[in-house]
Design a protein around this motif. Sequence first.
Motif, PDB file in Angstrom:
ATOM      1  N   PRO A 101       0.798  -1.237   0.000  1.00  0.00           N
ATOM      2  CA  PRO A 101       0.000   0.000   0.000  1.00  0.00           C
ATOM      3  C   PRO A 101       0.831   1.288   0.000  1.00  0.00           C
ATOM      4  O   PRO A 101       0.488   2.225  -0.711  1.00  0.00           O
ATOM      5  N   ALA A 102       1.910   1.344   0.762  1.00  0.00           N
ATOM      6  CA  ALA A 102       2.716   2.568   0.796  1.00  0.00           C
ATOM      7  C   ALA A 102       3.284   2.889  -0.582  1.00  0.00           C
ATOM      8  O   ALA A 102       3.285   4.051  -1.012  1.00  0.00           O
ATOM      9  N   GLU A 103       3.754   1.872  -1.290  1.00  0.00           N
ATOM     10  CA  GLU A 103       4.295   2.103  -2.639  1.00  0.00           C
ATOM     11  C   GLU A 103       3.202   2.554  -3.592  1.00  0.00           C
ATOM     12  O   GLU A 103       3.413   3.438  -4.418  1.00  0.00           O
ATOM     13  N   MET A 104       2.025   1.936  -3.511  1.00  0.00           N
ATOM     14  CA  MET A 104       0.936   2.318  -4.403  1.00  0.00           C
ATOM     15  C   MET A 104       0.490   3.749  -4.108  1.00  0.00           C
ATOM     16  O   MET A 104       0.216   4.520  -5.023  1.00  0.00           O
ATOM     17  N   LEU A 105       0.426   4.124  -2.842  1.00  0.00           N
ATOM     18  CA  LEU A 105       0.061   5.501  -2.496  1.00  0.00           C
ATOM     19  C   LEU A 105       1.104   6.484  -3.012  1.00  0.00           C
ATOM     20  O   LEU A 105       0.763   7.589  -3.445  1.00  0.00           O
ATOM     21  N   ALA A 106       2.359   6.093  -3.003  1.00  0.00           N
ATOM     22  CA  ALA A 106       3.418   6.954  -3.551  1.00  0.00           C
ATOM     23  C   ALA A 106       3.246   7.106  -5.060  1.00  0.00           C
ATOM     24  O   ALA A 106       3.383   8.216  -5.597  1.00  0.00           O
ATOM     25  N   VAL A 107       2.912   6.018  -5.748  1.00  0.00           N
ATOM     26  CA  VAL A 107       2.673   6.088  -7.192  1.00  0.00           C
ATOM     27  C   VAL A 107       1.500   7.021  -7.479  1.00  0.00           C
ATOM     28  O   VAL A 107       1.570   7.881  -8.366  1.00  0.00           O
ATOM     29  N   GLU A 108       0.430   6.870  -6.729  1.00  0.00           N
ATOM     30  CA  GLU A 108      -0.743   7.724  -6.932  1.00  0.00           C
ATOM     31  C   GLU A 108      -0.413   9.188  -6.665  1.00  0.00           C
ATOM     32  O   GLU A 108      -0.882  10.074  -7.385  1.00  0.00           O
ATOM     33  N   ALA A 109       0.416   9.453  -5.662  1.00  0.00           N
ATOM     34  CA  ALA A 109       0.826  10.834  -5.373  1.00  0.00           C
ATOM     35  C   ALA A 109       1.661  11.393  -6.516  1.00  0.00           C
ATOM     36  O   ALA A 109       1.515  12.571  -6.888  1.00  0.00           O
ATOM     37  N   LEU A 110       2.534  10.574  -7.076  1.00  0.00           N
ATOM     38  CA  LEU A 110       3.330  11.018  -8.223  1.00  0.00           C
ATOM     39  C   LEU A 110       2.431  11.324  -9.419  1.00  0.00           C
ATOM     40  O   LEU A 110       2.627  12.327 -10.112  1.00  0.00           O
ATOM     41  N   ILE A 111       1.446  10.483  -9.649  1.00  0.00           N
ATOM     42  CA  ILE A 111       0.516  10.717 -10.763  1.00  0.00           C
ATOM     43  C   ILE A 111      -0.262  12.009 -10.517  1.00  0.00           C
ATOM     44  O   ILE A 111      -0.427  12.819 -11.433  1.00  0.00           O
ATOM     45  N   ALA A 112      -0.700  12.211  -9.295  1.00  0.00           N
ATOM     46  CA  ALA A 112      -1.478  13.408  -8.975  1.00  0.00           C
ATOM     47  C   ALA A 112      -0.686  14.694  -9.175  1.00  0.00           C
ATOM     48  O   ALA A 112      -1.260  15.736  -9.497  1.00  0.00           O
TER      49      ALA A 112
END
Length: 192
Positions: A101-112
């Motif tokens: 989850p932490a990595e996926m949230l980081a990916v989503e933050a980068l996309i945002a």
Amino acid sequence: MMVAIMPRKSLAVERRAQILDAFTRCVATHGLEGTSLEQIAREAGVKRSILRHYVGNREDLIHALAERVAERYRAQLVRLAAATSTRTLLGYLFPTDPTPPAEMLAVEALIATSDQRPQVRDRIRALIDETVEATVDVLRRTHPDAPSGRRWTVAAGLVALSFNHDSLSPLQLPAKHGRAARANARALLDSL
């Protein structure tokens, strides 16, 4: 008798990984914009000056995180490229152990934040394109008679389903959601 003295291993790679791990955890907790250099340093157990020494300023950290994400996904593409069946393809796109989850949230933050950071946007776009093209290559082997345009459409749909399913992992949804994602992916494959 001479004893060979091995040079001391540089800590740069280890320290950089430690900092990026801490940054990932901070982004998962506080978001990209809500994460300060002080928080990252505290999470990594280092002084703020160490962050600058090994990674750089805040923008350098963001770009390093985007590069790290891209490297990890590209390493997984090797597995995808080796797929010789649709079952293996689905196993890659819908793993039983989803992205932490932490990595996926980081990916989503980068996309945002990609609309404000063209380099990050370009890196993530390239990664998605590479994943779609690798999926097309598998479909070319498993469905050689399918029209190429249709293979691309199905590959893009599979990657989108996979990414969406992965991005929902922090919610810890019931298993029926994963089964539904796989069933939809199977329906897409069957349309070839």
